[in-house]
Enzyme design. Structure first.
Site, PDB file in Angstrom:
ATOM      1  N   TYR A  60      -1.333  88.659 112.731  1.00  0.00           N
ATOM      2  CA  TYR A  60      -0.754  88.192 111.473  1.00  0.00           C
ATOM      3  C   TYR A  60      -1.008  86.681 111.377  1.00  0.00           C
ATOM      4  O   TYR A  60      -0.285  85.867 111.945  1.00  0.00           O
ATOM      5  CB  TYR A  60       0.746  88.450 111.394  1.00  0.00           C
ATOM      6  CG  TYR A  60       1.193  89.873 111.632  1.00  0.00           C
ATOM      7  CD1 TYR A  60       0.308  90.956 111.528  1.00  0.00           C
ATOM      8  CD2 TYR A  60       2.517  90.156 111.961  1.00  0.00           C
ATOM      9  CE1 TYR A  60       0.735  92.255 111.748  1.00  0.00           C
ATOM     10  CE2 TYR A  60       2.945  91.454 112.175  1.00  0.00           C
ATOM     11  CZ  TYR A  60       2.060  92.500 112.081  1.00  0.00           C
ATOM     12  OH  TYR A  60       2.488  93.787 112.304  1.00  0.00           O
ATOM     13  N   SER A 157       1.277 100.410 120.346  1.00  0.00           N
ATOM     14  CA  SER A 157       1.206 100.544 118.897  1.00  0.00           C
ATOM     15  C   SER A 157      -0.123 101.201 118.524  1.00  0.00           C
ATOM     16  O   SER A 157      -1.174 100.818 119.049  1.00  0.00           O
ATOM     17  CB  SER A 157       1.317  99.159 118.243  1.00  0.00           C
ATOM     18  OG  SER A 157       1.308  99.260 116.844  1.00  0.00           O
ATOM     19  N   TYR A 205       6.380 101.712 111.304  1.00  0.00           N
ATOM     20  CA  TYR A 205       6.027 100.669 110.341  1.00  0.00           C
ATOM     21  C   TYR A 205       5.580 101.328 109.032  1.00  0.00           C
ATOM     22  O   TYR A 205       5.380 102.538 108.964  1.00  0.00           O
ATOM     23  CB  TYR A 205       4.984  99.696 110.889  1.00  0.00           C
ATOM     24  CG  TYR A 205       3.605 100.249 111.195  1.00  0.00           C
ATOM     25  CD1 TYR A 205       2.693 100.527 110.188  1.00  0.00           C
ATOM     26  CD2 TYR A 205       3.177 100.446 112.513  1.00  0.00           C
ATOM     27  CE1 TYR A 205       1.420 101.005 110.455  1.00  0.00           C
ATOM     28  CE2 TYR A 205       1.908 100.917 112.800  1.00  0.00           C
ATOM     29  CZ  TYR A 205       1.031 101.199 111.766  1.00  0.00           C
ATOM     30  OH  TYR A 205      -0.228 101.670 112.046  1.00  0.00           O
ATOM     31  N   PHE A 206       5.445 100.505 107.974  1.00  0.00           N
ATOM     32  CA  PHE A 206       5.209 100.990 106.602  1.00  0.00           C
ATOM     33  C   PHE A 206       6.270 102.008 106.179  1.00  0.00           C
ATOM     34  O   PHE A 206       5.950 103.025 105.554  1.00  0.00           O
ATOM     35  CB  PHE A 206       3.822 101.621 106.450  1.00  0.00           C
ATOM     36  CG  PHE A 206       2.652 100.682 106.558  1.00  0.00           C
ATOM     37  CD1 PHE A 206       2.827  99.303 106.587  1.00  0.00           C
ATOM     38  CD2 PHE A 206       1.354 101.169 106.629  1.00  0.00           C
ATOM     39  CE1 PHE A 206       1.744  98.436 106.681  1.00  0.00           C
ATOM     40  CE2 PHE A 206       0.258 100.310 106.730  1.00  0.00           C
ATOM     41  CZ  PHE A 206       0.460  98.937 106.758  1.00  0.00           C
ATOM     42  N   PRO A 207       7.561 101.773 106.482  1.00  0.00           N
ATOM     43  CA  PRO A 207       8.571 102.785 106.145  1.00  0.00           C
ATOM     44  C   PRO A 207       8.771 102.970 104.649  1.00  0.00           C
ATOM     45  O   PRO A 207       9.222 104.033 104.216  1.00  0.00           O
ATOM     46  CB  PRO A 207       9.844 102.228 106.799  1.00  0.00           C
ATOM     47  CG  PRO A 207       9.628 100.743 106.841  1.00  0.00           C
ATOM     48  CD  PRO A 207       8.163 100.580 107.127  1.00  0.00           C
ATOM     49  N   LEU A 208       8.428 101.948 103.868  1.00  0.00           N
ATOM     50  CA  LEU A 208       8.579 102.058 102.420  1.00  0.00           C
ATOM     51  C   LEU A 208       7.244 102.346 101.737  1.00  0.00           C
ATOM     52  O   LEU A 208       7.126 102.274 100.510  1.00  0.00           O
ATOM     53  CB  LEU A 208       9.228 100.797 101.844  1.00  0.00           C
ATOM     54  CG  LEU A 208      10.662 100.554 102.336  1.00  0.00           C
ATOM     55  CD1 LEU A 208      11.198  99.227 101.822  1.00  0.00           C
ATOM     56  CD2 LEU A 208      11.588 101.699 101.926  1.00  0.00           C
ATOM     57  N   SER A 210       4.162 100.952 101.419  1.00  0.00           N
ATOM     58  CA  SER A 210       3.580  99.918 100.555  1.00  0.00           C
ATOM     59  C   SER A 210       4.338  99.766  99.237  1.00  0.00           C
ATOM     60  O   SER A 210       3.765  99.472  98.195  1.00  0.00           O
ATOM     61  CB  SER A 210       2.096 100.208 100.284  1.00  0.00           C
ATOM     62  OG  SER A 210       1.371 100.251 101.494  1.00  0.00           O
TER      63      SER A 210
END
Length: 327
Positions: A60, A157, A205-208, A210
Site C-alpha cells: 500500500y 494472505s 477483506y473486501f467485506p463490502l 467494493s
C-alpha cells in the site's frame, strides 16, 4: 452491545471483531488523489471510535501506508490496539516479484518495524505465496521472529487451502486473510472449516464488495472503462442484479436497527462463527466512524438467517476473486 474481544489463533493477541483496512491510507499506487492528512485522520478516527485492529501492508504505497499508520498511532498507547502488516513483494529487480524466501521475509519484517516506528508487530502476514519457497520454511522464518519478540502472531494472505496446510505443517499459523463477503462465499465450503478446526483465525477483506454491499448502488449505475469496478464481476450482469435483489432483503433489517445496510452487513460478519475480525476499508474519517457503529448492531438469529438465505446463491460463486493476484 459491546462485542467480546476476539483471540487471534492460539496466541494471546486479542482485538475487536471490527478492524480497519488501510489500503487507502497512503496507497497512492492503488487510489488516485489520496491526501496524507485524510489518511492520518482516518486511522485516528478508528482508534478513537473503538476499532482496535489496524491492517496495513508494504504494497500500500510501497511503504507509505505503514509510515502514515506509524505516525497516526503515535498519539495512542501502543498496547491498546492490534497492528497487522503484510509483505512478500520484492522490487529489487526493478519489477514486482513475489518472494517468500526466509531471508527476504526477515528483512521485510525489520523494514516494516522501522516504517511503523514500533518494536513489535501483533500480526505479520505473508501477503501472497510465491511459486518456489516451501511454505513451512517461510513460516519457520516468521516463527523465529516470533521467538525474538518482533511479531506476536503469524499470518498468511491469499494462500490456497493446500498451501495453508503445507504452511501449517508445524502448527505455527495463527490467522489467514483472504477475500470473503456475502457475494464471495466459496471459502465456506472447505477453507473456513479447516481454519476453525485448527484454531486459525479468519480475517476477510473486501467485506463490502467494493461498496456494492453498502446498498448505495442501483440498476441505473454505469462505470466508465477506467473505473476498476467496470472490471469486477460483481458489477456485471447477471451478478449485479442478483446482488441488488439480495441487498433489498437487508434494508428492512437495517431499518429495524436504525442502522445502514453497510452496518447491518458488517454485523452479520461479526456474528458469523467462522469469521474472526472483519476489516472494511475507508477513504474518509466519517466512513470509519459510521462503520464503527456496526459494533452496536446485534442481529437476531432470524435476521442473521434471513441475510444468509438472501445471499445463498453466492455460496458457489465460480468467479473467484474480484481482482487477479500478482503473478
Amino acid at each position: 452491545m459491546t462485542h467480546e474481544l476476539v483471540t487471534i489463533g492460539k496466541t494471546d493477541v486479542c482485538t475487536t471483531p471490527l478492524g480497519l483496512g488501510t489500503n487507502a491510507v497512503g496507497g497512492y499506487n492503488l487510489f488516485p488523489n489520496l491526501k496524507d492528512d485524510d489518511g492520518l485522520n482516518l486511522v485516528k478516527a478508528g482508534l478513537n471510535h473503538g476499532i482496535q485492529l489496524l491492517d496495513t501492508a508494504f504494497v500500500y504505497g510501497l511503504g507509505h501506508s505503514e509510515e502514515l499508520v506509524g505516525q497516526a498511532m503515535h498519539d495512542f498507547d501502543r498496547h491498546s490496539f492490534t497492528l497487522a502488516t503484510k509483505g512478500a513483494q520484492d522490487f529489487s529487480s526493478g519489477e514486482q516479484v513475489i518472494n517468500n524466501d526466509p531471508a527476504f521475509l526477515t528483512a521485510q519484517v525489520d523494514a516494516s518495524l522501522k516504517r511503523l516506528n514500533t518494536d513489535y508487530l501483533d500480526i505479520y502476514y505473508i501477503h501472497f505465496p510465491d511459486k518456489q519457497t516451501p511454505k513451512a520454511e517461510a513460516v519457520g522464518a516468521l516463527q523465529r521472529l516470533r521467538e525474538q519478540g518482533k511479531i506476536r502472531a503469524i499470518g498468511l494472505s491469499n494462500f490456497s487451502l493446500a498451501q495453508i496446510k503445507e504452511a501449517n505443517a508445524d502448527g505455527y499459523v495463527d490467522v489467514v486473510e483472504d477475500e470473503f463477503s456475502l457475494l464471495h462465499r466459496d471459502h465456506e465450503a472447505d477453507l473456513m472449516p479447516y481454519l476453525a478446526d485448527h484454531q486459525i483465525s479468519f480475517v476477510p477483506y473486501f467485506p463490502l464488495a467494493s461498496g456494492l454491499l453498502t446498498g448505495k448502488y442501483d440498476q441505473s449505475v454505469q462505470f466508465p472503462a477506467d473505473d476498476i469496478r467496470s472490471q469486477i464481476s460483481d458489477f456485471q450482469e447477471p451478478r449485479y442484479s442478483q446482488a441488488l435483489t439480495a441487498i433489498d432483503q437487508v434494508r428492512p433489517i437495517a431499518q429495524a436497527h436504525q442502522a445502514t445496510v453497510a452496518q447491518t452487513v458488517l454485523a452479520w460478519y461479526m456474528q458469523n462463527p467462522l469469521v474472526s475480525v472483519v476489516i472494511p476499508g475507508a477513504k474518509r474519517a466519517a466512513q470509519v466512524e459510521a462503520n464503527a457503529q456496526a459494533l452496536e448492531v446485534t442481529l437476531t438469529a432470524a435476521e442473521y438467517q434471513t441475510i444468509d438465505t438472501a445471499f445463498a446463491g453466492f455460496k458457489t460463486t465460480a468467479n473467484g476473486k474480484s481482482l487477479a493476484d500478482p503473478d
